[in-house]
Design a protein around this motif. Structure first.
Motif, mmCIF file in Angstrom:
data_model
loop_
_atom_site.group_PDB
_atom_site.id
_atom_site.type_symbol
_atom_site.label_atom_id
_atom_site.label_comp_id
_atom_site.label_asym_id
_atom_site.label_seq_id
_atom_site.Cartn_x
_atom_site.Cartn_y
_atom_site.Cartn_z
ATOM 1 N N UNK A 177 -0.152 9.986 -18.251
ATOM 2 C CA UNK A 177 -0.532 11.172 -18.501
ATOM 3 C C UNK A 177 -1.929 11.468 -17.811
ATOM 4 N N UNK A 178 -2.979 10.844 -18.300
ATOM 5 C CA UNK A 178 -4.121 11.656 -18.204
ATOM 6 C C UNK A 178 -3.713 11.805 -16.210
ATOM 7 N N UNK A 179 -3.911 10.356 -15.455
ATOM 8 C CA UNK A 179 -3.363 10.557 -14.422
ATOM 9 C C UNK A 179 -2.850 11.664 -14.068
ATOM 10 N N UNK B 217 -4.856 12.712 -24.446
ATOM 11 C CA UNK B 217 -4.745 11.762 -24.952
ATOM 12 C C UNK B 217 -4.004 11.331 -26.443
ATOM 13 N N UNK B 218 -4.645 12.499 -27.618
ATOM 14 C CA UNK B 218 -3.868 12.423 -28.074
ATOM 15 C C UNK B 218 -2.198 12.913 -28.783
ATOM 16 N N UNK B 219 -2.028 14.201 -27.714
ATOM 17 C CA UNK B 219 -0.913 14.511 -27.754
ATOM 18 C C UNK B 219 0.113 13.516 -26.395
ATOM 19 N N UNK C 26 -5.626 17.876 -31.932
ATOM 20 C CA UNK C 26 -5.040 16.999 -31.421
ATOM 21 C C UNK C 26 -5.496 15.557 -31.489
ATOM 22 N N UNK C 27 -6.959 15.900 -31.337
ATOM 23 C CA UNK C 27 -8.039 14.917 -30.607
ATOM 24 C C UNK C 27 -8.273 13.215 -31.229
ATOM 25 N N UNK D 193 3.822 7.264 -35.592
ATOM 26 C CA UNK D 193 4.184 8.214 -36.733
ATOM 27 C C UNK D 193 3.071 9.382 -37.421
ATOM 28 N N UNK D 194 1.202 8.960 -36.977
ATOM 29 C CA UNK D 194 0.247 9.707 -37.027
ATOM 30 C C UNK D 194 -0.793 9.241 -35.970
ATOM 31 N N UNK D 195 -1.913 10.005 -36.136
ATOM 32 C CA UNK D 195 -3.246 9.778 -35.769
ATOM 33 C C UNK D 195 -4.406 9.613 -36.627
ATOM 34 N N UNK D 196 -5.029 8.572 -36.308
ATOM 35 C CA UNK D 196 -5.965 8.517 -37.540
ATOM 36 C C UNK D 196 -7.198 9.682 -37.674
ATOM 37 N N UNK D 197 -7.259 10.576 -38.560
ATOM 38 C CA UNK D 197 -8.400 11.281 -38.796
ATOM 39 C C UNK D 197 -9.178 10.994 -39.555
#
Length: 154
Positions: A102-104, A30-32, A60-61, A41-45
């Protein structure tokens, strides 16, 4: 952080074993997928993810949390930073759709909910002016006229 509970995929009746996936794997998927949505822009990390990224281990998660409800339904919480100027509802809806698809496609699992949490907007970086070019002598037509005017007064 993903729960430690493994998710068992349903298989055909004549299967020869179980297929288990940890929620951490689903978070990476899901992150990718979330990072590929236009406007993200970006994911929170977390701090640990940022340090790992500096050491060359990209996670990536980060920014995705999967929870499993008692009835087996999967919920995803996605924490993102968007580019300034995008339509937040359009990007969030596109993200929900993309993550579910994507997950499906990859696991045959369905998400009951995809909750998108917009953590902030990031403006585009403007290029900084070159300080040497600010005061550089240029062949400017305005300076030639001024020089000609001064010569006429002499």
């Amino acid at each position: 952080m993903a729960e430690d509970k493994r998710i068992i995929l349903t298989a055909e009746p004549d299967h020869s074993g179980d297929i288990e996936i940890t929620p951490a794997v689903l978070e990476v998927v899901l992150g990718i997928a979330a990072q590929q949505v236009d406007g993200v822009y970006a994911m929170r990390g977390s701090l640990a993810n940022n340090i790992s990224s500096l050491l060359g281990k990209d996670s990536h998660g980060h920014g995705v949390k999967i929870t499993t409800q008692d009835d087996g339904q999967l919920l995803a919480d996605v924490y993102v930073y968007l580019r300034y100027g995008v339509s937040v509802p359009k990007v969030a809806l596109a993200m929900q759709k993309s993550l579910q698809e994507q997950l499906l496609f990859m696991t045959d699992l369905q998400l009951a909910q995809v909750n998108v949490h917009v953590e902030g907007l990031v403006p585009e970086k403007e290029s900084k002016p070159d300080p040497d070019a600010l005061f550089k002598d240029q062949d400017d037509p305005d300076t030639d006229e001024d020089d000609a005017g001064e010569a006429a007064h002499d």
